[in-house]
Design a protein around this motif. Sequence first.
Motif, mmCIF file in Angstrom:
data_model
loop_
_atom_site.group_PDB
_atom_site.id
_atom_site.type_symbol
_atom_site.label_atom_id
_atom_site.label_comp_id
_atom_site.label_asym_id
_atom_site.label_seq_id
_atom_site.Cartn_x
_atom_site.Cartn_y
_atom_site.Cartn_z
ATOM 1 N N PRO A 65 5.852 4.109 7.152
ATOM 2 C CA PRO A 65 6.863 2.914 6.552
ATOM 3 C C PRO A 65 7.367 1.955 7.616
ATOM 4 C CG PRO A 65 7.560 5.214 5.730
ATOM 5 C CD PRO A 65 6.280 5.333 6.493
ATOM 6 N N SER A 66 7.192 2.333 9.059
ATOM 7 C CA SER A 66 7.670 1.482 10.088
ATOM 8 C C SER A 66 6.661 0.325 10.212
ATOM 9 C CB SER A 66 8.054 2.152 11.224
ATOM 10 O OG SER A 66 7.039 3.109 11.746
ATOM 11 N N ASP A 67 5.430 0.511 9.595
ATOM 12 C CA ASP A 67 4.426 -0.446 9.940
ATOM 13 C C ASP A 67 4.494 -1.755 9.123
ATOM 14 O OD1 ASP A 67 1.659 2.027 10.021
ATOM 15 O OD2 ASP A 67 2.864 1.091 11.406
ATOM 16 N N VAL A 68 5.859 -1.704 8.133
ATOM 17 C CA VAL A 68 6.304 -2.805 7.361
ATOM 18 C C VAL A 68 6.253 -3.881 8.153
ATOM 19 C CG1 VAL A 68 7.884 -3.770 6.020
ATOM 20 C CG2 VAL A 68 6.825 -1.513 5.463
ATOM 21 N N ILE A 73 0.694 -1.127 0.043
ATOM 22 C CA ILE A 73 0.118 -0.194 0.210
ATOM 23 C C ILE A 73 0.994 1.344 -0.049
ATOM 24 C CG2 ILE A 73 -1.847 -1.287 1.227
ATOM 25 C CD1 ILE A 73 -1.013 0.419 3.677
ATOM 26 N N GLN A 74 0.104 2.434 -0.301
ATOM 27 C CA GLN A 74 0.942 3.744 -0.216
ATOM 28 C C GLN A 74 0.784 4.260 1.049
ATOM 29 O OE1 GLN A 74 1.864 5.073 -3.373
ATOM 30 N NE2 GLN A 74 3.015 6.605 -1.977
ATOM 31 N N GLU A 75 1.834 5.047 1.646
ATOM 32 C CA GLU A 75 2.080 5.474 2.834
ATOM 33 C C GLU A 75 0.747 6.587 3.067
ATOM 34 O OE1 GLU A 75 5.544 7.814 3.484
ATOM 35 O OE2 GLU A 75 5.032 8.459 5.480
ATOM 36 N N GLY A 76 -0.041 6.425 4.307
ATOM 37 C CA GLY A 76 -0.890 7.299 4.031
ATOM 38 C C GLY A 76 -2.326 6.500 4.337
ATOM 39 N N GLU A 77 -2.352 5.399 3.673
ATOM 40 C CA GLU A 77 -3.631 4.691 3.401
ATOM 41 C C GLU A 77 -3.632 3.924 4.381
ATOM 42 O OE1 GLU A 77 -3.456 3.617 -1.300
ATOM 43 O OE2 GLU A 77 -3.102 1.847 0.079
ATOM 44 N N ASP A 78 -5.153 3.640 4.706
ATOM 45 C CA ASP A 78 -5.554 2.508 5.959
ATOM 46 C C ASP A 78 -5.522 0.909 5.385
ATOM 47 O OD1 ASP A 78 -8.352 4.814 6.783
ATOM 48 O OD2 ASP A 78 -6.278 5.084 7.231
ATOM 49 N N LEU A 100 3.474 -4.205 3.199
ATOM 50 C CA LEU A 100 4.683 -3.488 2.624
ATOM 51 C C LEU A 100 4.019 -2.022 2.509
ATOM 52 C CD1 LEU A 100 5.970 -5.720 0.066
ATOM 53 C CD2 LEU A 100 7.151 -5.241 2.325
ATOM 54 N N VAL A 101 4.698 -0.958 2.776
ATOM 55 C CA VAL A 101 4.390 0.276 2.681
ATOM 56 C C VAL A 101 5.277 1.205 1.755
ATOM 57 C CG1 VAL A 101 3.792 2.432 3.866
ATOM 58 C CG2 VAL A 101 3.179 0.272 4.968
ATOM 59 N N ARG A 102 4.563 1.743 0.649
ATOM 60 C CA ARG A 102 5.457 2.407 -0.146
ATOM 61 C C ARG A 102 5.606 4.102 0.082
ATOM 62 N NH1 ARG A 102 3.213 0.516 -4.995
ATOM 63 N NH2 ARG A 102 1.289 1.810 -4.487
#
Lengths: 111, 115
Positions: free
Chosen positions: A81-84, A13-18, A108-110
């Motif tokens: 990003p650290s949610d990866v 997903i993109q950073e900021g998304e739920d 994965l967070v983009r």
Amino acid sequence: GQQLNQSPQSMFIQEGEDVSMNCTSSSIFNTWLWYKQDPGEGPVLLIALYKAGELTSNGRLTAQFGITRKDSFLNISASIPSDVGIYFCAGGMDSSYKLIFGSGTRLLVRP
Amino acid sequence: GAVVSQHPSRVICKSGTSVKIECRSLDFQATTMFWYRQFPKQSLMLMATSNEGSKATYEQGVEKDKFLINHASLTLSTLTVTSAHPEDSSFYICSASPGRQETQYFGPGTRLLVL
């Protein structure tokens, strides 16, 4: 034996998304736990749920214990990003304190 | 709170030797400790459950003579992989439960490589 079906298997997903992930089972559980595991590390407890219907938050994380006691979901809001990592659900069902683990959701967070 | 340590963090050994892994609950007493094994990109597989002062309960398919577990105190459990072989190479993780329902707190894991 008891099994937990965890989905999705992976998310990019993109950073900021739920983000939302869930676990279901044909068995009833007394406890639902959500863990996050970083590469080469042990799982870290994020949220513990002990009652059917319980909704609990931990910062940007929210998890619910399904009313039927057979499912649980985890939501992450405004991903960073650290949610990866890999997120595991785990269900506990008896006094032996054993847990049944889901197969994990790789996030994965983009940036 | 609820910190669990594991030692060593990684170990490389020759085939046929034995390896001991320690698991400690640092700030609570653990009525029950668990040992898991995890292969790459897979979930955790429970090997055995140990209660302080009693024999461990092994999961089906786990050889108790190969994976010796000792839970001598409320804060320490050890897993000894006897006569290790390359197929025993894996990530071994312990967890500890303070007895509060089924909550388990995990150690950081031990990476075992058997040559």
